[in-house]
Design a protein around this motif. Structure first.
Motif, PDB file in Angstrom:
ATOM      1  N   ALA A 107      -1.879   2.254  -5.241  1.00  0.00           N
ATOM      2  CA  ALA A 107      -1.572   3.309  -4.782  1.00  0.00           C
ATOM      3  C   ALA A 107      -0.694   3.879  -5.683  1.00  0.00           C
ATOM      4  CB  ALA A 107      -1.300   4.049  -3.605  1.00  0.00           C
ATOM      5  N   GLU A 140       0.498  -1.218   0.258  1.00  0.00           N
ATOM      6  CA  GLU A 140       0.604   0.045  -0.153  1.00  0.00           C
ATOM      7  C   GLU A 140       1.223   1.693  -0.050  1.00  0.00           C
ATOM      8  OE1 GLU A 140      -0.681  -2.424   1.737  1.00  0.00           O
ATOM      9  OE2 GLU A 140      -2.525  -3.339   1.376  1.00  0.00           O
ATOM     10  N   GLN A 141       2.099   1.168   0.447  1.00  0.00           N
ATOM     11  CA  GLN A 141       2.448   2.809   1.127  1.00  0.00           C
ATOM     12  C   GLN A 141       3.907   2.629  -0.513  1.00  0.00           C
ATOM     13  OE1 GLN A 141       2.605   4.359   3.583  1.00  0.00           O
ATOM     14  NE2 GLN A 141       1.192   2.756   3.789  1.00  0.00           N
ATOM     15  N   LYS A 170       4.426   3.052  -4.212  1.00  0.00           N
ATOM     16  CA  LYS A 170       4.537   4.903  -5.194  1.00  0.00           C
ATOM     17  C   LYS A 170       4.819   4.892  -6.067  1.00  0.00           C
ATOM     18  CE  LYS A 170       5.889   8.348  -1.087  1.00  0.00           C
ATOM     19  NZ  LYS A 170       6.289   7.084  -0.367  1.00  0.00           N
TER      20      LYS A 170
END
Length: 1032
Positions: free
Chosen positions: A959, A905-906, A908
């Motif tokens: 994300a 989720e982190q 980029k």
């Protein structure tokens, strides 16, 4: 056009006296002594005429005299008797006395002079006759009557005169001017009835050892200047030259029985009436008919008959489009209704793929040869419109069939190649294929080449189409004899074809039959040839068909009568009409009925794979260790390998095996070795493949002390393993890749690989890739499992040794970029539906698996592998045995397994990449400490595209930006292929950005500093998280 007179003038034969003078002056050859006669006390040169060339002649005469004193001239008989009786040197022969000689001396010599005429003149005359005979053998074809139109496509001198028993010297002096370059070797009219002893280099005498000059000339004319022109005197093997002389010079050798003549007529009837039937029924259809060279069918059947008689039971043929339907019908024996239904525009295709036009299709058929009553298998290989492209394919398939049946001398399997005159002279692949003909790993032990010499190429005259006199001159480079024959003389054609088949059976070397004919219609039946060849086609319109000519000849000879001839025609016409009626019942076109290389037992009866699964491609540890140990040793005693270099390489391999790791070369070794254990033959071919371009493979070891002593450790792995063939090829890509494609056609149970020296070298073989490998299954329902190994990578080596041009292969992939496939058994089913597989592996283990998967799949597809260069020795490009054990398999995608994957989720940005650039990216990511921010996903299989796995990857990082990163320029490499497919996997929810080099015309820079600057720029773009903000 080559000016033969100018060329020949430089080679003008010397007269006998000139020869003697030259040799005695320059001492080029020592005088030969007659040890058999007696021991001379003085040099033989004491005989005034005995020197140089003449001594060879005298020695020949002497042997003839020993056998029969009456076989030589009376003067020679006296000379040899005197010599044997012990006459002193110089006295066995005496010149006529000068005019000043006294009467007493003259009376003493009178008897000797009467018994022994001027021997010097006699020797010169005999040498002149020898030169004359040789002139016919060398140049007789120049004035043979080869052109049925009488206009001659070859710019030689005037056509020859009619041969009759009464030789007119004045006429022959003119024509012999061509043969002997302006002279008659000093012979004159008074010599015409002189008897001359014949040399051993001619067979015109038959059982006679001497003939009058008049008869010598007549027989030479019959042998070399009629409807057959023989080119063979460039061959540097005396036995082969003598064999050909005997076949064409022996008086009366070209005789046919009445039964043979009737068979020839029947074959001509079928050939001619087939074309006429097609013309009547489908006059506006292209069929590339055989009109003008109908004799091709009897010619091919004669070659096959004679070869079958000599023991051949499998003939593989390749040919262009002209006459193909006729060959299929009357040589291969394809059912006529199957051919006729191809003309029906309403016929529906039953098989997958696009199919091909009827005059490109192949065929495989096994039948009884009616002449020899032996089984014969005939295969006509399918081909594209690219003329001569099928030549190396046929040779490769022939080599494979010989290999699988243990035919090491070509006695059971042979190839026949048909050519057009313009293509034979114009296409470089002909030359490349000829140069494979005698190489150990490529020879097919002789091919019969048949040239359909229309004397025109589409609309181009021969004088504009080639620089050589004949279209067949390329064959001279491999010492192949060339038999030119007038195609309007069927008996001459059949005789020449018999000789050609016998030559191939006797010497196992190539041979060419040049059928000099014409093309009655245009390039195709819709074409108007009068636009460009008006005079030629005026003559063709007057030309009587060869069938009519031959039928009239046989009727005049009483071999057949008119009713019998008409009955033969009616019988074949009826066969065609009945087949045509049956063809109307055909509603569906089955291309698989035209398959040229069936694989019995590999598929189900209806041609489907037996399953749609692929087992694990892993191996047990014992086999991995065993193969690794052999790969790091020399399994032959008393064999000295290269000390510093190779010993170090083998030692390094041994250490890797102990550590349970493999590099690229060892992974390849293990894939090959394991398949050999399973009975799979492996053939690796290409330039320098034995050692490897980058000195990494070393599959052939060379003894450093014994010349030509080699060892292939791969053939020492298992007691009952399949053989491993690894062979350096000639410096050819087009020819060799075509050859390997043909080899792979023959059996699905072989792994056939072609490696380019550098990946971009495949572009000289583009025709094979574009016309055979990529669309082969779609056009001809013909699967093929060939593997292309193409070294690829941007490493500062310049524009020519960097890119294997992956964009070209990916552009030709048949999957839809805009459709996410809905398939069961996704990975295998996707492979089955693609036209080829394209991979760029980043680990040795994956390379190992993809090679093994190629054989373990239940079907065959071409495999394109972009192989590394620097990764061959990269310390990080290693794989553990754990990645190769049972249960493991090829990874189409290798996901990130680092910190980014633990906290997706982190993340980029996700960098998608393939091949070597992965190692540059991981190094840079580590240096920037961005392991948690940027995930790197490797796409190992580019085509068919792994939609399912990449969709999973994209969904894992919700994300993250999606970026495709490549080291190739933007207009090259993979980006244009990957971008639309990646967008399809995510339903076009996000953009797919590009990080890489800018568009460019050349594949790479030639400047090392520029290369490094470009690399750093693409790395900066890949890891600059703000790089695409403004673009978004």
């Amino acid at each position: 056009m080559l000016n033969l007179r100018t060329c020949a003038a430089k080679l003008r034969p010397l007269t006998a006296s000139q020869t003697v003078k030259t040799i005695s002056q320059h001492r080029l050859a020592a005088p030969r002594t007659f040890q058999q006669l007696r021991c001379y006390s003085a040099p033989v040169a004491a005989e005034p005429f005995l020197s140089g060339t003449s001594s060879n002649y005298v020695e020949e005469m002497y042997y003839a005299w020993l056998e029969n004193p009456k076989s030589v001239h009376k003067s020679w008989d006296i000379f040899f008797r005197n010599a044997n009786a012990g006459a002193a040197p110089g006295t066995a022969y005496q010149s006529p006395p000068p005019l000043t000689t006294s009467l007493s001396t003259l009376s003493q010599a009178q008897s000797l002079v009467q018994a022994q005429p001027n021997v010097d003149k006699l020797v010169e005359d005999h040498l002149a006759v020898q030169s004359l005979i040789r002139a016919y053998q060398v140049r007789g074809h120049h004035i043979a009557k080869l052109d049925p139109l009488g206009i001659s496509c070859v710019n030689f001198d005037d056509a020859p005169v009619t041969v009759s028993p009464n030789v007119d010297l004045a006429v022959f002096k003119e024509r012999l001017r061509v043969l002997t370059v302006g002279g008659f070797y000093g012979l004159d009219e008074s010599d015409l009835d002189k008897v001359f002893h014949l040399p051993t280099t001619t067979f015109i005498g038959g059982n006679e050892s001497a003939l009058p000059l008049r008869e010598i000339i007549r027989r030479l004319e019959m042998a070399y200047c009629q409807h057959i022109g023989v080119e063979f005197m460039f061959i540097n093997d005396l036995e082969q030259c003598q064999w050909i002389r005997q076949k064409f010079e022996t008086p009366g050798i070209m005789q046919f029985t009445n039964e043979e003549k009737r068979t020839l007529l029947a074959r001509l009837v079928r050939s001619t009436r087939f074309e006429e039937f097609l013309h009547r029924k489908w006059s506006s259809e292209k069929r590339f008919g055989l009109e003008g060279c109908e004799v091709l069918i009897p010619a091919l059947k004669t070659i096959i008959d004679k070869s079958s008689e000599k023991g051949v039971d499998y003939v593989i043929m390749g040919m262009p489009h002209r006459g193909r339907l006729n060959v299929l019908a009357n040589v291969i024996r394809k059912e006529l209704e199957q051919i006729f239904c191809q003309f029906d525009s309403k016929l529906e295709a039953a098989d997958e793929g696009s199919g091909d036009v009827k005059y490109h299709l192949g065929m495989y058929h096994r039948r009884i040869n009616r002449v020899t009553d032996r089984n014969i298998t005939l295969s006509l290989v399918a081909n594209p419109s690219h003329l001569e492209a099928a030549d190396p394919v046929v040779q490769g398939k022939t080599k494979a069939e010989q290999f699988y049946c243990g035919d090491t001398e070509g006695k059971k399997v042979m190839s026949i190649l048909l050519h057009g005159d313009a293509a034979f002279a114009g296409q470089g692949i002909v030359y490349e294929t000829f140069h494979l003909s005698d190489l150990p790993s490529y020879t097919t032990h002789g091919t019969v080449h048949v040239v359909v010499n229309n004397q025109i190429g589409f609309t181009t005259d021969p004088r504009m189409a080639r620089s050589s006199p004949y279209p067949t001159d390329v064959a001279r480079v491999v010492n192949a004899p060339i038999f030119h024959v007038n195609a309007d003389d069927p008996e001459a054609v059949v005789y020449v074809c018999n000789v050609a088949a016998e030559w191939r059976s006797t010497f196992h070397k190539d041979v060419v039959v040049d059928l000099v004919c014409y093309r009655r219609n245009g390039h195709n039946e819709m074409d108007e040839p009068m636009f460009t060849q008006p005079l030629m086609y005026k003559q063709i319109r007057k030309q009587k068909p060869v069938l009519q000519k031959y039928a009239e000849l046989l009727i005049s000879q009483g071999v057949v009568n008119q009713p019998e001839y008409e009955e033969e025609i009616a019988k074949y016409d009826k066969i065609c009409e009945e087949a045509h009626a049956r063809s109307k019942d055909e509603k569906i076109l089955h291309i698989k009925h035209w398959l040229d290389s069936p694989w019995p037992g590999f598929f189900t009866l209806d041609g489907q794979p037996r399953s749609m699964t692929c087992p694990s491609t892993g191996l047990n540890e014992e086999d991995l260790t065993h193969i690794g140990q052999v790969a790091s040793s020399v399994p032959v005693e008393d064999f000295t390998i290269h000390g510093a270099g190779l010993s170090r390489i083998l030692k390094t391999r041994g250490e890797m095996v102990k550590n349970r790791t493999v590099d690229w070369a060892l992974a390849e070794y293990m894939a090959f070795g394991s398949l050999l254990k399973e009975g799979i033959h492996i053939r690796l071919s290409g330039q320098d493949v034995e050692r490897g371009t980058f000195s990494h493979r070393h599959h052939v070891l060379h003894d450093q002390n014994v010349d030509k002593r080699t060892c292939i450790p791969m053939n020492h792995l298992w007691p009952n393993q399949a053989p491993y063939t690894v062979c350096n090829s000639s410096l050819s890509e087009y020819g060799v890749l075509g050859f390997e494609l043909g080899f792979a056609m023959a059996s699905p149970n072989a792994l056939v690989l072609w490696e380019a020296q550098f990946g971009d070298f495949h572009n000289t073989a583009q025709c094979i890739i574009d016309q055979f490998i990529c669309p082969g299954q779609a056009k001809w329902v013909r699967q093929n499992g060939i593997v292309l190994l193409l070294p690829h990578g941007m490493e500062g080596m310049g524009p020519e040794h960097s890119s294997a041009r992956p964009e070209r292969f990916l552009q030709m992939c048949n999957d839809d970029p805009d459709v996410f496939p809905k398939l069961d058994d996704f990975d295998v089913r996707q492979l089955y539906e693609c036209n080829w597989i394209v991979v760029n592996c980043s680990t040795p283990a994956n390379f190992f698996h993809v090679l093994r998967r190629q054989i373990l799949l239940p079907f065959r597809k071409p495999l394109i592998i972009f192989t590394p260069k620097s990764l061959l020795r990269h310390p990080e490009a290693r794989s553990s045995f754990d990645d190769m054990l049972p249960g493991t398999h090829f990874l189409r995608v290798i996901p990130d397994s680092g910190p980014a994957a633990q906290n997706p989720e982190q993340v980029k940005r996700v960098l998608f990449c393939t091949g070597k650039v992965y190692y540059d990216l991981t190094r840079e990511r580590k240096a920037r400490q961005m392991e948690a921010d940027v995930a790197i996903t490797r796409v190992e299989q580019l085509s068919p595209f792994p939609f399912d796995l990449l969709q999973r990857e994209a969904q894992k990082y919700p994300a993250a930006e999606l970026v495709w990163c490549q080291e190739e320029h933007k207009n090259q490499g993979y980006y244009d292929y990957v971008k639309p497919r990646l967008r399809t996997t995510i339903n076009r929810a996000k953009p797919v950005w590009y990080a890489g080099r800018e568009p460019a015309a050349a594949p790479a820079t030639g400047n090392k500093k520029t290369h490094l600057t470009e690399l750093q720029r693409l790395l900066d773009m890949a890891f600059n998280l703000d790089a695409f903000k403004d673009l978004a």
